[in-house]
Scaffold this motif. Structure first.
Motif, PDB file in Angstrom:
ATOM      1  N   PRO A  16      44.081  22.865  45.105  1.00 15.22           N
ATOM      2  CA  PRO A  16      43.664  24.143  45.699  1.00 15.22           C
ATOM      3  C   PRO A  16      44.401  25.336  45.089  1.00 15.22           C
ATOM      4  N   PRO A  17      43.695  26.446  44.866  1.00 10.30           N
ATOM      5  CA  PRO A  17      44.325  27.641  44.286  1.00 10.30           C
ATOM      6  C   PRO A  17      45.475  28.190  45.130  1.00 10.30           C
ATOM      7  N   ASP A  18      45.411  28.028  46.462  1.00 11.40           N
ATOM      8  CA  ASP A  18      46.457  28.610  47.303  1.00 11.40           C
ATOM      9  C   ASP A  18      47.824  27.956  47.104  1.00 11.40           C
ATOM     10  N   GLU A  19      47.876  26.811  46.432  1.00 11.98           N
ATOM     11  CA  GLU A  19      49.178  26.230  46.094  1.00 11.98           C
ATOM     12  C   GLU A  19      49.954  27.123  45.116  1.00 11.98           C
ATOM     13  N   LEU A  20      49.222  27.952  44.386  1.00 14.43           N
ATOM     14  CA  LEU A  20      49.844  28.869  43.434  1.00 14.43           C
ATOM     15  C   LEU A  20      49.852  30.318  43.901  1.00 14.43           C
ATOM     16  N   THR A  21      48.939  30.660  44.790  1.00 11.95           N
ATOM     17  CA  THR A  21      48.813  32.062  45.190  1.00 11.95           C
ATOM     18  C   THR A  21      49.470  32.377  46.528  1.00 11.95           C
ATOM     19  N   CYS A  22      49.918  31.352  47.231  1.00 10.92           N
ATOM     20  CA  CYS A  22      50.550  31.542  48.540  1.00 10.92           C
ATOM     21  C   CYS A  22      51.869  30.777  48.604  1.00 10.92           C
TER      22      CYS A  22
ATOM     23  N   PRO B 128      47.526  38.712  43.784  1.00  2.00           N
ATOM     24  CA  PRO B 128      46.428  39.618  44.158  1.00  2.00           C
ATOM     25  C   PRO B 128      45.166  38.852  44.562  1.00  2.00           C
ATOM     26  N   GLU B 129      44.444  39.387  45.533  1.00  2.00           N
ATOM     27  CA  GLU B 129      43.155  38.809  45.933  1.00  2.00           C
ATOM     28  C   GLU B 129      42.226  38.779  44.734  1.00  2.00           C
TER      29      GLU B 129
END
Length: 84
Positions: A9-15, A23-24
Motif C-alpha cells: 500500500p502507498p500509505d506505508e511510504l506516505t504516512c 503531499p496529497e
C-alpha cells in the motif's frame, strides 16, 4: 524463474503513525520482494551502526538484534524488537 513482487500500500511510504507526511496525490510505487538467502546476510545496517553475526559463530547464525540494540543503549527499540 519469475520473482513475485508484492505491491504494498502507498500509505506505508506516505504516512507515519497515522499522519500523512507526503503531499496529497503524489505517485507512489511500493514494491516488496526478497530473494536473498538468509545465509548470505552477514549484517544489518541501522542508524545505530552495523549489526553483524557474532565472531566465532557459524556462518548460518542469526543476527541478534535485541542484543545489538541493548549494547547501544537503545532500550526503547529493544522493547519493540522480537527476541531470537
Amino acid at each position: 524463474d519469475l520473482i513475485p513482487i508484492e505491491q504494498r500500500p502507498p500509505d506505508e511510504l506516505t504516512c507515519m503513525f497515522g499522519q500523512r507526511i507526503a503531499p496529497e496525490g503524489i505517485a507512489v510505487w511500493n514494491p516488496s520482494f526478497d530473494v536473498t538467502p538468509c545465509t548470505l546476510i552477514t549484517g544489518v545496517i541501522t542508524e545505530l551502526g552495523v549489526a553483524e553475526s557474532r565472531p566465532g559463530l557459524d556462518k548460518d547464525s542469526i543476527i541478534d538484534m535485541p542484543s545489538f540494540l541493548r549494547e547501544r543503549g537503545s532500550s526503547r527499540a529493544v522493547e519493540k524488537s522480537v527476541e531470537p
